[in-house]
Design an enzyme around this catalytic site. Sequence first.
Site, PDB file in Angstrom:
ATOM      1  N   LYS A  29      -0.544   4.908   4.527  1.00  0.00           N
ATOM      2  CA  LYS A  29      -1.303   3.910   5.298  1.00  0.00           C
ATOM      3  C   LYS A  29      -0.474   3.509   6.517  1.00  0.00           C
ATOM      4  CE  LYS A  29      -3.874  -0.427   4.779  1.00  0.00           C
ATOM      5  NZ  LYS A  29      -5.150   0.082   5.293  1.00  0.00           N
ATOM      6  N   HIS A  86       0.843  -1.209   0.000  1.00  0.00           N
ATOM      7  CA  HIS A  86       0.000   0.000   0.000  1.00  0.00           C
ATOM      8  C   HIS A  86       0.870   1.248   0.000  1.00  0.00           C
ATOM      9  CE1 HIS A  86      -3.306  -2.706   1.223  1.00  0.00           C
ATOM     10  NE2 HIS A  86      -4.094  -1.767   0.719  1.00  0.00           N
TER      11      HIS A  86
END
Length: 249
Positions: free
Chosen positions: A139, A135
């Site tokens: 995040k 990701h």
Amino acid sequence: MKLAIIGYGRMGHMIEEIAKQRGHKIVCIIDVDNPDAFDTSDYRSADVAIEFTTPGTAVENILKSFVSKVPVVCGTTGWLDALPDLKDMCDKGQGTLLYASNFSIGVNIFMAVNRYLAQIMNDFPEYTPSMTEIHHIHKLDHPSGTAITLAEDMVSRVTRLDCWKEPEEGKPVGENTLPINHERRGEVPGTHIITWDSSVDKITISHEAKSREGFALGAVKAAEWLKGKKGYYTISDMLSDVTHTQGIF
Ligand code: NAD
């Protein structure tokens, strides 16, 4: 159809755009500056409301929508303790709710493929599974909620797996444990890779999101499906219904 949007952040804006592209009318948009708009004729005229706000506000918004008799599609995560009570209210006819922790249609298809593959692999102990999720650098949590769902689906179907674990640097995860590795890179929207490795070959399945659009599109499709229904539903109910399948989603 007529849609209301609750939470006009990144998801709310994308939902507005996709809903308009699909020919829907946005009759009301609620954010922190107009919390009383639930009690307006515009809001009550909506066929369905789509809620993407924060873990601390989602339940109150759903309850307000129940009072206004507008069915809700909710994608906000992190409030699941309250879900049994809301389900109960829906069962008693006090509201209509469709909840999904991941509205991407592709991710839900990938999850179904993962469950099927895990079921097959239960009989092939020569294959060792592992997972990697990638990701964007913003995040903060890991592993992703989607990775946890994928992992739990594998653990519950493969008897040689007892649990999943994030490997500590340089250390093996141990026997009967599914390792979940995570990488944080640039602006990657979300990639999940599952590998089954043997001494003679390797089977890999992966899902790669290209943007956040897939979540918004799934939520709008869920709203289209929910129109006119009553009770509590998940995205699995919708996908089983639209694909005319049973037990896959
Ligand atoms: P965001 O921070 O960009 O937007 C949240 C919005 O909610 C903001 O505009 C904020 O002002 C508003 N808000 C806060 N309190 C409110 C209240 N009481 N009433 C109305 N609006 C309120 O966040 P985002 O990226 O749009 O994500 C929202 C939520 O959706 C998060 O929980 C995220 O994890 C979740 N999410 C779920 C999926 C899925 O597929 N289920 C996909 C993406 C994001």
